[in-house]
Structure formats: C-alpha cells, structure tokens
Write a protein that holds these residues in place. Structure first.
Motif, PDB file in Angstrom:
ATOM      1  N   ILE A  39       0.832  -1.199   0.000  1.00  0.00           N
ATOM      2  CA  ILE A  39       0.000   0.000   0.000  1.00  0.00           C
ATOM      3  C   ILE A  39       0.867   1.250   0.000  1.00  0.00           C
ATOM      4  CG2 ILE A  39      -1.695   1.317   1.324  1.00  0.00           C
ATOM      5  CD1 ILE A  39      -2.760  -1.372   2.370  1.00  0.00           C
ATOM      6  N   THR A  81      -3.379   6.285   3.484  1.00  0.00           N
ATOM      7  CA  THR A  81      -4.030   5.371   4.421  1.00  0.00           C
ATOM      8  C   THR A  81      -4.370   6.095   5.719  1.00  0.00           C
ATOM      9  OG1 THR A  81      -1.909   4.639   5.345  1.00  0.00           O
ATOM     10  CG2 THR A  81      -2.806   3.373   3.507  1.00  0.00           C
ATOM     11  N   TYR A  95      -4.811   1.824  10.786  1.00  0.00           N
ATOM     12  CA  TYR A  95      -5.450   0.503  10.743  1.00  0.00           C
ATOM     13  C   TYR A  95      -6.342   0.339  11.963  1.00  0.00           C
ATOM     14  CZ  TYR A  95      -6.048  -4.554  10.351  1.00  0.00           C
ATOM     15  OH  TYR A  95      -6.585  -5.818  10.233  1.00  0.00           O
ATOM     16  N   TYR A 154      -8.285  -2.413   7.135  1.00  0.00           N
ATOM     17  CA  TYR A 154      -7.472  -1.400   6.455  1.00  0.00           C
ATOM     18  C   TYR A 154      -8.413  -0.287   6.014  1.00  0.00           C
ATOM     19  CZ  TYR A 154      -3.008  -3.868   6.064  1.00  0.00           C
ATOM     20  OH  TYR A 154      -1.811  -4.466   6.331  1.00  0.00           O
ATOM     21  N   LEU A 192      -8.482   3.073   3.598  1.00  0.00           N
ATOM     22  CA  LEU A 192      -7.781   3.796   2.544  1.00  0.00           C
ATOM     23  C   LEU A 192      -8.600   5.000   2.103  1.00  0.00           C
ATOM     24  CD1 LEU A 192      -6.768   0.734   0.325  1.00  0.00           C
ATOM     25  CD2 LEU A 192      -5.575   1.643   2.326  1.00  0.00           C
TER      26      LEU A 192
END
Length: 291
Positions: A245, A252, A255, A262, A264
C-alpha cells in the motif's frame, strides 16, 4: 547439540514465599508482551485510584491508544478480585474518556464458577481473563498466561443492527457526498464482482456495503466524501500488505485493530490508476469472507 527433554513442574505462587504478587507485577512491567495481548507498553504501576486503592498495572497499545487496566491475584480469583478489576477499569475510563479501555483480570486459577460470573459482564464491560501458570524447568522459572475469556468481539459491519435498521438509497449518499464520489463505489464494486459477480451495493445510513442474493455480504465497505471515498477492507494487518500500500502511494488512515480493517482514502485517480493493489486487497478480503 541436541535439545534434551526436561519435564516442567508447575509452581503455585500463592503458597511459595519466594515469589510474590509484586514479583509477578514487576515481570509484566518489564515485558508486557508476556500477557499475549500485543505489543503493549507500561503507562503506570501501582497507580493510585481515588478512594479505591491501587491499580496493579496500566498498559497501553501505542497504535490503537487502547488502555488495559490489569489486576493480579495469586491463587484463585474471588469476588473481591472481580469487583476490584471492574472498579479500576470504570475509574480510568471516566478519568480518560479519550481512550478505549479494557479490564484485564489475572489469576493463577479461574474456576468455572467465577468464569461464568465474569462472562455476565462481558458485553457491558470489555473484559479479558488470563490464567497464569508459573512453570519451573530445572533451575529456571517461567510465567505462561492463557486467555480463558477474551474481550467480546463487537459485531462486524454486516451485522450492524443500527445500519440494518436505517437503510437508505443512492440519492441520500449523492446528497451527503457527491455523485462523482458515489460513482467511485460503483467502480470498486466492479472490482469486487470479479470475485463474486452477483454482488450489489447496499446503501445504509452509515456506510455503503455489499449484498449477495439480497443479504448483507460485507468484506469491504465504502464511505464517500466530498472529494474522495474511504475504502474499508476487512483483512489482517501484515507488513507485506503495508509495504504494498505504501509503495502504491495510496493515502491510508490508521489501521482499525478493533474491527480488523485497512482504511484507505481514495481519489478518482487512485481508483483509475492503481487497480492492482486495490484488486489484491479486495480479493484477499473476499477470500476470507467466502472461506
């Protein structure tokens, strides 16, 4: 040199004058990872609680900012241990509401009776129960912590009753975001349909999910904004995926360890020009959901 088998011997620290609760507390403080709750760091030890004694250990996850209120007891757990653990958790969460908090009860023996009592709180109180064993091998002693009750896992996005109770439509999201960013969900849906052609978008008040044969089938979800769309992908975090990524240049968000997501932040160019990494993420999530 070949390894030799040595039979271990369990020690009961409650009846052993050489090892005290303070000794155990110090060992955990030196290396909180021995609890098996992740790469935690020590925030405080013997933390004074207003009108309620001292909290044995306050640990924190540096990534999620979740704090763990840990109460130790040698021997078997009892009513006072359970009450103390929950009380200290409650004090800390009220003093520092900006953090998530989890109560951790540690004892050498957690009987089925008390495990049943503890389980009554789980769901209202985020609670982990760890049974500790002191093991002697030769002249050495080790501590082993086993999870006998984990924190209740909250419902995943496809089990979110609030969302199910508040269905909406495309017009709602186009007004909340834009037609352009909602159309990015269509493009990402087409990627998901490479793995399951029958998938459709399911518009909820809090997110746009997926459905299969009219039923929720979420392994990814979408949250369109004014200038981009947030994609949430339900797969475990790995260094390999982190590197892919990062090398793609996709922005991002942190997390989400609680939900295993994830997150994004995708622009129109990301969706159009970086399909390979998105396809890999979505495919991995589909395999976990379908498997």
């Amino acid at each position: 040199m070949a390894l030799m088998y040595k039979k271990p011997k369990r020690l009961w620290l409650r009846s052993n004058p050489d090892f005290t609760e303070k000794w155990v507390q110090t060992k955990i403080a030196e290396d909180p990872s021995i609890l098996g709750l992740g790469d935690l760091v020590l925030r405080d030890q013997e933390r004074i609680q207003p009108r309620a004694g001292r909290l044995d250990l306050l640990l924190q996850d540096p990534d999620t900012k979740c704090r763990y209120e840990v109460e130790l007891q040698l021997g078997a757990t009892d009513e006072a241990h359970i009450i103390r653990t929950i009380e200290y958790w409650d004090i800390e969460r009220k003093r520092y509401p900006q953090y998530d908090h989890c109560a951790v009860l540690v004892a050498e023996d957690i009987t089925s009776r008390f495990l049943n009592v503890i389980s009554l709180f789980n769901g209202t109180v985020p609670l982990v129960a760890l049974q500790m064993q002191a093991i002697q091998v030769g002249d050495n002693i080790s501590l082993i912590f086993s999870t006998v009750m984990d924190e209740l896992t909250r419902g995943v996005v496809d089990e979110d009753e609030d969302a199910e109770a508040a269905p909406t439509d495309r017009a709602f999201w186009e007004a909340k975001a834009t037609k352009g960013t909602v159309s990015l969900a269509d493009q990402l849906l087409r990627v998901a349909q490479e793995f399951e052609p029958s998938l459709e978008l399911k518009f909820n008040k809090f997110y746009i999910g997926l459905s299969k044969d009219g039923q929720p089938f979420n392994f990814v979800s979408f949250r369109p904004k004014k200038n981009q769309i947030n994609l949430e992908v339900k797969i475990p975090e790995t260094e390999e995926m982190d590197a892919k990524i990062e090398s793609s240049g996709i922005e991002t968000l942190e997390y989400n360890k609680r939900w295993g997501l994830y997150r994004l932040r995708l622009t129109k160019d990301d969706v159009a020009k970086k399909p390979d990494v998105l396809r890999e993420l979505i495919g991995a999530a589909y395999e976990r959901r379908a498997g």
